[in-house]
Design an enzyme around this catalytic site. Structure first.
Site, PDB file in Angstrom:
ATOM      1  N   ASP A  60       3.665  -3.327   1.150  1.00  0.00           N
ATOM      2  CA  ASP A  60       3.513  -3.782   2.526  1.00  0.00           C
ATOM      3  C   ASP A  60       4.303  -5.075   2.753  1.00  0.00           C
ATOM      4  O   ASP A  60       4.232  -6.003   1.942  1.00  0.00           O
ATOM      5  CB  ASP A  60       2.022  -4.028   2.782  1.00  0.00           C
ATOM      6  CG  ASP A  60       1.690  -4.287   4.236  1.00  0.00           C
ATOM      7  OD1 ASP A  60       1.904  -3.380   5.046  1.00  0.00           O
ATOM      8  OD2 ASP A  60       1.215  -5.393   4.550  1.00  0.00           O
TER       9      ASP A  60
ATOM     10  N   GLU B 162       7.530   0.308 -17.789  1.00  0.00           N
ATOM     11  CA  GLU B 162       6.763   0.338 -19.044  1.00  0.00           C
ATOM     12  C   GLU B 162       5.851   1.559 -19.108  1.00  0.00           C
ATOM     13  O   GLU B 162       5.400   1.940 -20.180  1.00  0.00           O
ATOM     14  CB  GLU B 162       5.827  -0.883 -19.118  1.00  0.00           C
ATOM     15  CG  GLU B 162       6.479  -2.161 -19.548  1.00  0.00           C
ATOM     16  CD  GLU B 162       5.500  -3.323 -19.364  1.00  0.00           C
ATOM     17  OE1 GLU B 162       4.257  -3.098 -19.397  1.00  0.00           O
ATOM     18  OE2 GLU B 162       5.978  -4.445 -19.159  1.00  0.00           O
TER      19      GLU B 162
HETATM   20  C1  GLC Z   1       2.484  -3.587   7.699  1.00  0.00           C
HETATM   21  C2  GLC Z   1       1.501  -2.485   7.953  1.00  0.00           C
HETATM   22  C3  GLC Z   1       0.756  -2.791   9.217  1.00  0.00           C
HETATM   23  C4  GLC Z   1       0.047  -4.114   9.059  1.00  0.00           C
HETATM   24  C5  GLC Z   1       1.010  -5.206   8.648  1.00  0.00           C
HETATM   25  C6  GLC Z   1       0.283  -6.423   8.138  1.00  0.00           C
HETATM   26  O1  GLC Z   1       3.487  -3.623   8.659  1.00  0.00           O
HETATM   27  O2  GLC Z   1       2.145  -1.252   7.986  1.00  0.00           O
HETATM   28  O3  GLC Z   1      -0.157  -1.785   9.539  1.00  0.00           O
HETATM   29  O4  GLC Z   1      -0.578  -4.471  10.267  1.00  0.00           O
HETATM   30  O5  GLC Z   1       1.834  -4.806   7.595  1.00  0.00           O
HETATM   31  O6  GLC Z   1      -0.258  -6.150   6.881  1.00  0.00           O
END
Ligand code: GLC
Ligand code: CA
Length: 570
Positions: free
Chosen positions: A231, A280
Site C-alpha cells: 500500500d 529467501e
Molecule cells: C491506498 C489504498 C486506499 C487507502 C490508502 C491509505 O491507496 O488503496 O484504500 O485509503 O492507501 O492507506
C-alpha cells in the site's frame, strides 16, 4: 468499405531470453497471473453480522478456482479501528475479530493452496492506525519519547505553535498535520498523516520501523502467503527536511508531478531489502507496488530486477474508452517494462475507483464518478475492455464483482457512507463506497447470498436490481458477463500466444478500431476492439474464439459491432 488488418509494425526488439527462474522451466507464475482482488468486508459474510469475513472467503474459494484466476489478493483484514476500512492497522500480526482470527487466516491460506490458488496479502507500511501501540505510547510519553521518532512529530509554526509545520495537504483533504495534546492536556506537537488523521505516517528513517516491517514480512511469509500488495509504496520516504510545496493545487499535482512525500528515490532501498527476504523463501513469493507516479517509466523503477515483481498500471486504469488513447498507453506500458524485464500489469477497477462499467457509461472524467450514466453502454464497453485487457501481454487484475458486470452504486445515501475521504470532501477520492457494496451471490432478496440469512444485514445496502446480477442467475447463461469471464480466462490459459510476453504487433485499422496480433510457435492470436459507436466492416482475421457481443462471419468478412472486442484464432 472492407478494411484489411495488415501488420504495420514489427514487435519491438525483445531482450535475449532470461534463464528460467524455477525448476519447472517456467519464468515465474506471476509474469502472466490473473490476480483477483477480494475486498474482505464485501465478499462473503459467514456469520450474518453484515460484514464479510475470512471464513466467508474460504467458503467461496472453489468459485474463484472455477472462475479460473491464479491468485487472490486480500485487502487488509488486520486488527484495525476501521477509520479507513482496515488501511489503518493497529496490529500487523493479528486478524481483526470482525474478520475472524489467525486460525481462519491459516485455514484460508491452506485451502487456497490445495485448490491451486495463491494468496497475496495487503501490507500497509506508510502509516499505522493512531491506535497502534507505538503511536499511543508516543502520545502518552510526550515530547522526547523515543517512540515519537518512529512517526513524524514536529513543533508547529507561529507564536504558539498553532500553525502546521509545513504546507502539505492530506490526500483525503485538509492539512496533512494534526496537533497532538501533551500528556498534561495542553496543545503539543503536530504529527504528519498523508491520509486521515487516524493514519499517522511512519518515519522510515528510523531503524526500528524498518526492522519491524522486515519482521512483519517474515511473519506472513511463515504463514505461507505468496506475496504482498504494498500500500502507498511510493510514500514511505519523505524529502529531507519536509520542505514546503508552495502554492498550486496540491491534489492536482498528485501523480503528475514530483512531490516531497511521493516517489522519492530513497524508497527503492527499502524494496531491495524486502526482495532479499522474499527470495529467501521457496515458491516465488512476490511484491506488488501500489505506486502512483507521474509516468509509467517512474513506475518501472519499482520493478527493477532486485526490487519488487509487479506494479499496478494506473495509467492504464485511467485511460478513456478510446482506441488511440488505449493504443498509446499499451505501447508506453510495454516499452517501459521491457528494459527492467518486469511483466506489464493491466487493471480496470479496484476498491478506490468507480467501477469501470460505470466509468465507461459516463463521459471521461476521472475515477470518482457520481452518475450512473448509460448503463447498457457502460456494460457493453466493460465487457469489451475486459477482453482487451486479458489479451495483452503480462499480468491482469480483476476486482471482485466486475466479473458480474456490476455497476458502481452511485446513489448511496450519505448516512450509510463510511469512506473517510467522503467526509473530508476537499480530498482526492470521496466516493469509494460505491464500488465497495457487498456482491450478490444468489436469491431474490438482499443480501443476495452475501450473508447466510435472507433479509439479513449488509454493511452497505445493495440495489434491488442486483438480484438479477447474482452469481447464481448468471451461471450457465452463455450471454452473461460471468460466463464471458469464465470463458476468457479458460481461453487465456489454453492459448499458447496469450499470457506472458513483452510486445504486440499492431495491425492497420480505421480510426476507432484497435487490432493486434500475438504470435507463438503453436499458433497466433488476434484481438480486435471497436471503441467507436458505429459498426465497422472488415475481413475476418481468423476464426472467432470469443466475443464480447454477438458476431457473424460470412465468407471471410465480418462486422466489428460498436463497443466490442473479439478474440480470433489465426
Ligand atoms: C491506498 C489504498 C486506499 C487507502 C490508502 C491509505 O491507496 O488503496 O484504500 O485509503 O492507501 O492507506
Ligand atoms: Ca461476518
Amino acid at each position: 468499405m472492407t478494411q484489411n488488418l495488415a501488420a504495420t509494425s514489427r514487435p519491438a526488439a525483445v531482450p535475449a531470453a532470461v534463464p528460467a527462474a524455477n525448476a519447472s522451466g517456467s519464468r515465474g507464475w506471476w509474469r502472466d497471473a490473473v490476480i483477483y482482488q477480494v475486498y474482505p468486508r464485501s465478499f462473503a459474510d459467514s456469520n450474518g453480522d453484515g460484514m464479510g469475513d475470512l471464513p466467508g472467503i474460504r467458503s467461496r474459494l472453489p468459485y474463484l478456482r472455477d472462475l479460473g484466476v491464479d491468485a487472490v489478493w486480500l485487502s487488509p483484514f488486520y486488527a484495525s479501528p476501521q477509520a479507513d476500512a482496515g488501511y489503518d492497522v493497529a496490529d500487523y500480526r493479528a486478524v481483526d475479530p470482525m474478520f475472524g482470527n489467525l486460525l481462519d487466516a491459516d485455514a484460508l491460506i491452506r485451502d487456497a493452496h490445495e485448490l491451486g490458488l495463491r494468496i497475496i496479502v495487503d501490507l500497509v507500511p506508510n502509516h499505522s492506525s493512531d491506535q497502534h501501540e507505538w503511536f499511543q505510547r508516543a502520545l502518552r510519553e510526550g515530547p522526547g519519547s523515543a517512540l515519537r521518532e518512529r512517526y513524524h512529530f514536529r513543533p508547529g509554526k507561529g507564536a504558539n505553535g498553532e500553525l502546521p509545520p509545513n504546507d502539505w495537504e492530506s490526500i483525503f483533504g485538509g492539512p496533512a498535520w494534526t496537533r497532538s495534546a501533551n500528556p498534561d492536556g495542553t496543545p503539543g506537537d503536530w504529527y504528519l498523516h498523508l491520509f486521515a488523521p487516524e493514519q499517522p505516517d511512519f518515519n522510515w528513517e528510523n531503524p526500528a520501523v524498518a526492522d519491524e516491517f522486515r519482521s512483519i514480512l517474515r511473519f506472513w511469509l511463515d504463514m505461507g502467503v505468496d506475496g504482498f500488495r504494498i500500500d502507498v509504496a511510493h510514500g514511505l520516504v519523505k524529502a529531507e527536511g519536509l520542505p514546503d510545496i508552495g502554492g498550486g493545487d496540491q491534489l492536482k499535482l498528485l501523480g503528475n508531478d514530483v512531490m516531497p512525500f511521493f516517489d522519492q528515490d530513497g524508497v527503492h532501498e527499502i524494496y531491495r531489502t524486502w526482495r532479499r527476504i522474499l527470495d529467501e523463501y521457496p515458491g516465488e513469493r512476490i511484491g506488488v507496488a501500489e505506486a502512483w507516479t507521474p509516468t509509467v517509466q517512474r513506475t518501472a523503477n519499482y520493478v527493477r530486477p532486485d526490487e519488487l515483481h509487479q506494479a499496478f498500471n494506473f495509467q492504464y486504469l485511467g485511460t478513456a474508452w478510446d482506441a488511440a488513447a488505449l493504443r498509446e498507453v499499451i505501447d508506453v506500458s510495454l516499452d517501459s517494462m521491457r528494459p527492467v524485464d518486469a511483466p506489464t500489469t493491466w487493471v480496470l477497477s479496484n476498491h478506490d475507483v468507480t467501477r469501470h462499467a460505470t466509468r465507461f457509461a459516463n463521459p471521461p472524467g476521472g475515477t470518482q464518478i457520481r452518475t450512473p450514466g448509460d448503463r447498457e453502454l457502460g456494460l457493453r464497453r466493460a465487457r469489451a475492455a475486459t477482453l482487451l485487457m486479458l489479451a495483452l501481454p503480462g499480468s491482469a487484475y480483476v476486482y471482485q464483482g466486475e466479473e458480474l458486470g456490476l455497476p458502481d452504486v452511485t446513489d448511496l445515501p450519505d448516512e450509510v457512507r463510511q469512506d473517510p475521504s467522503f467526509f473530508r470532501q476537499a480530498g482526492q477520492d470521496g466516493f469509494r463506497d460505491g464500488c465497495r457494496v457487498p456482491i450478490p451471490w444468489s436469491g431474490t432478496e438482499a443480501p443476495y447470498g452475501f450473508g447466510p440469512t435472507v433479509g439479513g444485514p449488509s454493511w452497505l445496502p445493495q440495489p434491488a436490481e442486483w438480484a438479477s446480477l447474482s452469481v447464481d442467475v448468471q451461471t450457465g447463461d452463455p450471454t452473461s458477463t460471468l460466463e464471458l469471464y469464465r470463458s476468457a480466462l479458460a481461453v487465456r490459459r489454453e492459448h499458447p500466444a496469450l499470457g506472458a510476453g513483452t510486445a504486440v504487433t499492431w495491425l492497420d485499422t480505421p480510426e476507432g478500431v484497435l487490432a493486434f496480433r500475438r504470435d507463438s510457435a503453436e499458433g497466433s492470436f488476434v484481438c480486435t476492439v471497436n471503441t467507436g459507436a458505429e459498426p465497422v466492416r472488415t475481413t475476418a482475421p481468423g476464426s472467432v474464439l470469443l466475443a464480447s457481443t454477438e458476431v457473424v462471419v460470412v465468407a471471410g468478412e465480418t462486422v466489428l459491432p460498436a463497443d466490442s472486442a473479439i478474440w480470433w484464432a489465426v
